[in-house]
Design a protein around this motif. Structure first.
Motif, PDB file in Angstrom:
ATOM      1  N   TRP A  29       0.872  -1.179   0.000  1.00 40.32           N
ATOM      2  CA  TRP A  29       0.000   0.000   0.000  1.00 40.32           C
ATOM      3  C   TRP A  29       0.908   1.228   0.000  1.00 40.32           C
ATOM      4  N   SER A  30       0.305   2.379   0.006  1.00 41.66           N
ATOM      5  CA  SER A  30       1.135   3.576   0.127  1.00 41.66           C
ATOM      6  C   SER A  30       0.452   4.566   1.047  1.00 41.66           C
ATOM      7  N   THR A  68      -0.587   7.887   1.776  1.00 45.42           N
ATOM      8  CA  THR A  68      -0.776   9.169   1.112  1.00 45.42           C
ATOM      9  C   THR A  68      -2.152   9.692   1.432  1.00 45.42           C
ATOM     10  N   CYS A  69      -2.280  10.982   1.450  1.00 48.81           N
ATOM     11  CA  CYS A  69      -3.599  11.556   1.610  1.00 48.81           C
ATOM     12  C   CYS A  69      -3.600  12.896   0.903  1.00 48.81           C
ATOM     13  N   THR A 100      -0.848  15.454   1.488  1.00 50.33           N
ATOM     14  CA  THR A 100       0.553  15.246   1.124  1.00 50.33           C
ATOM     15  C   THR A 100       0.774  15.206  -0.373  1.00 50.33           C
ATOM     16  N   VAL A 101      -0.301  15.213  -1.105  1.00 46.07           N
ATOM     17  CA  VAL A 101      -0.122  15.099  -2.555  1.00 46.07           C
ATOM     18  C   VAL A 101       0.636  16.314  -3.061  1.00 46.07           C
ATOM     19  N   LYS A 152      -5.007   5.576   5.766  1.00 40.51           N
ATOM     20  CA  LYS A 152      -5.545   6.575   4.862  1.00 40.51           C
ATOM     21  C   LYS A 152      -5.424   7.993   5.397  1.00 40.51           C
ATOM     22  N   ASP A 178       6.055  12.940  -4.972  1.00 42.82           N
ATOM     23  CA  ASP A 178       4.644  13.239  -5.091  1.00 42.82           C
ATOM     24  C   ASP A 178       3.915  13.109  -3.754  1.00 42.82           C
ATOM     25  N   GLN A 225       4.002  10.485  -1.774  1.00 44.44           N
ATOM     26  CA  GLN A 225       3.576   9.126  -1.454  1.00 44.44           C
ATOM     27  C   GLN A 225       4.700   8.349  -0.805  1.00 44.44           C
ATOM     28  N   GLY A 249       5.471   4.612  -0.436  1.00 38.79           N
ATOM     29  CA  GLY A 249       5.003   3.286  -0.823  1.00 38.79           C
ATOM     30  C   GLY A 249       5.614   2.225   0.068  1.00 38.79           C
TER      31      GLY A 249
END
Lengths: 101, 710
Positions: B344-345, B347-348, B351-352, B395, B682, B684, B686
């Motif tokens: 999974w990664s 990210t929310c 943080t994008v 998430k 980006d 993320q 991962g």
């Protein structure tokens, strides 16, 4: 501070609602009256009434076994979905999810 | 004497004939016809005083009573009243006692007749009146007069007189009594067949019963029942019951569960109060984690190296399940080639678009990850962000801290798991307490005069074992920054820092020889310090540390000497971005730089043991695997490489390309799992599972052999 808390609570509710497989969120108060719900009225009332009794019975069971213990969380896994209940003195938080959706 | 009740004569339902005005006066005649009617003591004037009746006379008629009966009873009662020599007081008291009784209750045993009673009462009332009349004229005159009080003894009242039935043998009457007794026994003997004594029956009159009814208020009865439980008793005894110690029994009979329900509700709080309470928020967060756990259960199981169980009730299409089954079979039976499996990664939406600059695991709770977001270069500076991600919520981060400038370095404290040190692009260092909900840092060095003037490239908490005094033991925060200083920060009253080392420029020998004497003296160096980019303390000896500079040199320094380096390793041609000691062998460290190389060093050799030149671009990050001694990971701008020295020292074992358009920036191994974390530009992070099929051993023997052979 209070408005922060309100915003955070609303946000968290939205996040939960948007997760995969979540069918509904119901919040009922201690009397069994729904305060907030994302389902339709009849389902909400039905869930509220039935789950209230279940939680009371469960809590009674847990405390009977050890009076110093108390119920913190209840999960009911069925074939089609899972009902998760966080009970408290003043309210019940119920989330219905189908994780393999 | 106040117990009388006046009742008008007309309402009296007695045996008095209604047409007779005169008080009823019975006449008693004996067998000769003489009038032996007992005379009352006092015959008042009937017209003067209205006759009084006691309440008893209001009672129901005495039915079935005849006149003779009436008279005899009257006679008896009056006789009883006037037994013995009497005085007025006795008369009064007896009447009083009788009438007071009679006003209150019905008397069945005494048949109250109106006449004598009435006369008695009337006489008494008359007496009362007379007495009152007498009183009035004397009150004023006589008050001050001396009054003589005579105390006399009343005459002896004989209340009971029962003559004795037995006589002493020696008394005078003994003879007579004996004779009489003998005569009596004779009589008894003769009685049997004697005509004189015959059995005969007599009928007596029965007392007429009287029924009396009383009506009272109905007594309400309430049934209270309760089924109690073990915890109910416990709650009441400990006084911590929801409704307190005193509990009222339920009014109606309901089912037991509803009983509990109704007892628990006193005042249900308003919906807003519930919805926005702290407890509710906590419950919501827990619920979110539970929901996410359901969704990501297979991934988390893979992370934790648990077998992935298929959900028996899942309604997935058979095609998919077929595939996964095959895959699972493959991994179980045939050892597959080393691969990275994406799980999974983190990210929310926050943080994008941000660049992941650093990541660090929490030392106390290995499920907690802190990620710092910030750009490395000067352009495109947004404010920095630190997010604390938890494995339980994939998430949304558990904690979000906004920083004023881009975050470039992070480290969690080892002693106090809640402290997070953040180094920023503007040179300031802040510490946050992750446990509290506070969004502001505990300490911030931005006000401090000796703070770093360049971006802080690395911060680390170092535990001080060798300390001069007791108070220095513990942990110190060490930072290296672009202004060429390595500082140790101590929090006494304020934040205070001690320069551990100033990184000076060291010119190579050749250039120094070329410059002449004059030039050397007049040499004006504008910037004597060289930016330090990374450092790492020795895992066993906290006094020794390595630091890499922008010049490409790696200096081994000691905390005791802050002017001189112990050693200098000169091999890299470009800035050294990362240095890391091997967790398994204490003399070995890796370094990576922008000259496209990764170099493996031994502490005592000035030349690198191995040089890896596979990537054709600058290497940003290198990290040893905590599990296998021969494995390390390397991050370049476009690729992630996993090297396994046991397999090959020339080529990486696994190569993973970055997603298009995204640059990889940082790498972190997970300590309790086979996974690695990869941060990119980006925003993320991962998470990938590493399948190297190396087995359980740490491969350390292989590691040492590689080093020795080289």
């Amino acid at each position: 501070m209070q408005s922060d808390l309100i915003a955070e609570v609303e946000e968290t509710l939205k996040r939960i609602q948007s997760q995969k497989g979540v069918q509904g969120i119901i919040i009922i108060n201690a009397e069994g009256i729904p305060i907030k719900s994302t389902l339709d009225n009849s389902s909400t009332v039905q869930y509220a009434g039935l789950l209230h009794q279940l939680v009371m019975k469960t809590r009674s069971t847990v405390r009977d076994l050890d009076p110093q213990n108390d119920l913190t969380f209840l999960r009911v896994r069925s074939k089609k979905n899972e009902i998760m209940i966080a009970p408290d003195k003043d309210y019940f938080l119920i989330v219905i999810q189908n994780p393999s959706d | 004497t106040s117990g009388f009740l006046r009742v008008p004569y007309t309402t009296c339902r007695s045996l008095v004939p209604p047409n007779d005005d005169t008080p009823f006066s019975p006449k008693v005649f004996d067998e000769n016809g003489t009038d032996v009617t007992p005379q009352p003591l006092y015959r008042p004037d009937p017209a003067a005083v209205p006759p009084r009746q006691s309440k008893i006379l209001m009672a129901q008629d005495v039915s079935g009573a005849t006149f003779s009966d009436f008279f005899s009873s009257a006679f008896h009662t009056t006789y009883a009243s006037f037994g013995g020599p009497f005085t007025r007081s006795l008369f009064e008291s007896s009447i009083v006692s009788k009438s007071s009784q009679s006003t209150m209750e019905s008397l069945n045993e005494e048949i109250e007749e109106p006449s004598s009673k009435r006369e008695g009462i009337i006489s008494l009332s008359d007496v009362q009146v007379r007495r009152e009349e007498v009183k009035e004229p004397t009150t004023e005159d006589v008050l001050n007069k001396k009054v003589d009080i005579h105390l006399t003894e009343t005459e002896t009242l004989c209340l009971l007189d029962i003559p004795a039935t037995s006589v002493s043998v020696e008394s005078e009457e003994a003879e007579i009594v004996k004779q009489r007794n003998a005569a009596y026994t004779e009589l008894c003997k003769n009685r049997m067949g004697n005509d004189k004594y015959v059995e005969r029956a007599m009928q007596t009159f029965n007392g007429a019963p009287k029924a009396k009814e009383v009506q009272t208020k109905s007594i309400t009865k309430v049934d209270a029942g309760k089924q109690t439980t073990n915890w109910d008793i416990y709650d009441t005894l400990s006084g911590t019951g929801v409704e307190g110690v005193v509990r009222e029994p339920p009014e109606t009979e309901e089912s037991n569960l509803l009983d509990i329900m109704s007892n628990h509700i006193e005042d249900a709080p308003a919906p807003e109060v519930i919805l926005y309470s702290e407890k509710f928020q906590q419950d919501l967060l827990v619920m979110e984690k539970v929901v996410l756990q359901n969704i990501f259960q297979p991934k988390l199981a893979a992370y934790r190296q648990l077998p992935i169980l298929k959900d028996p009730d899942s309604t997935q299409k058979p095609k998919d399940t077929g595939k996964t089954e095959k895959q699972i079979q493959k991994t179980e039976d045939i050892p597959s080639s080393p691969a990275l499996e994406p799980l999974w990664s983190f990210t929310c939406e926050l943080t994008v678009g941000r660049n992941v600059s650093s990541m660090t695991w929490n030392k106390m709770n290995p499920d907690l990850l802190a990620v710092g977001y910030g750009h490395f270069d000067f352009e495109d500076q947004k404010s920095g962000l630190v997010c604390c991600w938890s494995l339980k919520n994939l998430k949304w981060p558990d904690r979000i801290f906004h920083c004023e400038s881009a975050v470039t370095a992070l480290d969690f404290s080892g002693h106090n798991g809640c402290l997070l040190a953040v180094g920023m692009h503007n040179g300031s260092i802040a510490t946050y307490n992750v446990q509290s909900k506070e969004k502001t840092p505990i300490t911030d060095s931005s006000e401090y005069p000796h703070k770093h003037t360049g971006p802080v490239w690395q911060v680390k908490w170092v535990s001080q074992e060798r300390a001069h005094s007791e108070e220095e033991k513990g942990e110190a925060l060490v930072s290296v920054s672009a202004d060429g200083r390595i500082c140790k920060w101590v929090l006494k009253k304020d934040l205070d820092c001690v320069d551990l080392m100033k990184l000076k420029r060291t010119k190579s020998e050749r250039t120094r020889r070329q410059l002449g004497e004059r030039e050397r003296r007049s040499e004006l160096v504008i910037w004597r310090e060289v930016p330090g980019l990374c450092f790492d303390f020795h895992p066993e000896d906290s006094n020794i540390y390595l630091t890499g500079t922008e010049e490409g040199f790696i200096h081994k320094c000691s905390c005791s000497y802050n002017e001189q380096y112990l050693e200098t390793y000169k091999e890299h041609k470009g800035p050294v971005y990362q240095i890391t000691w091997s967790p398994f062998s204490p003399d070995v460290f890796l370094s990576c730089s922008s000259d496209w190389t990764i170099q493996l060093w031994r502490q005592d050799l000035l030349e690198p043991v191995l040089v890896f030149t596979s990537p054709c671009m600058a290497v940003f990050d290198v990290a040893w695997s905590p599990k296998w001694a021969t494995v390390f990971g390397v991050v370049t701008e476009k690729r992630l490489e996993i090297w396994d020295l046991g397999a090959s020292i020339l080529d990486p074992t696994i190569v993973q390309d970055a997603r298009p358009g995204v640059k990889l920036t940082s790498l972190q191994f997970a300590s309790e799992s086979d996974c690695i974390l990869l941060g990119d530009s980006d925003g993320q992070v991962g998470v990938y599972q590493l399948n190297l099929n190396l087995g359980e051993g740490t491969q350390i023997k292989m590691h040492c052999s590689i080093l020795l052979f080289n």
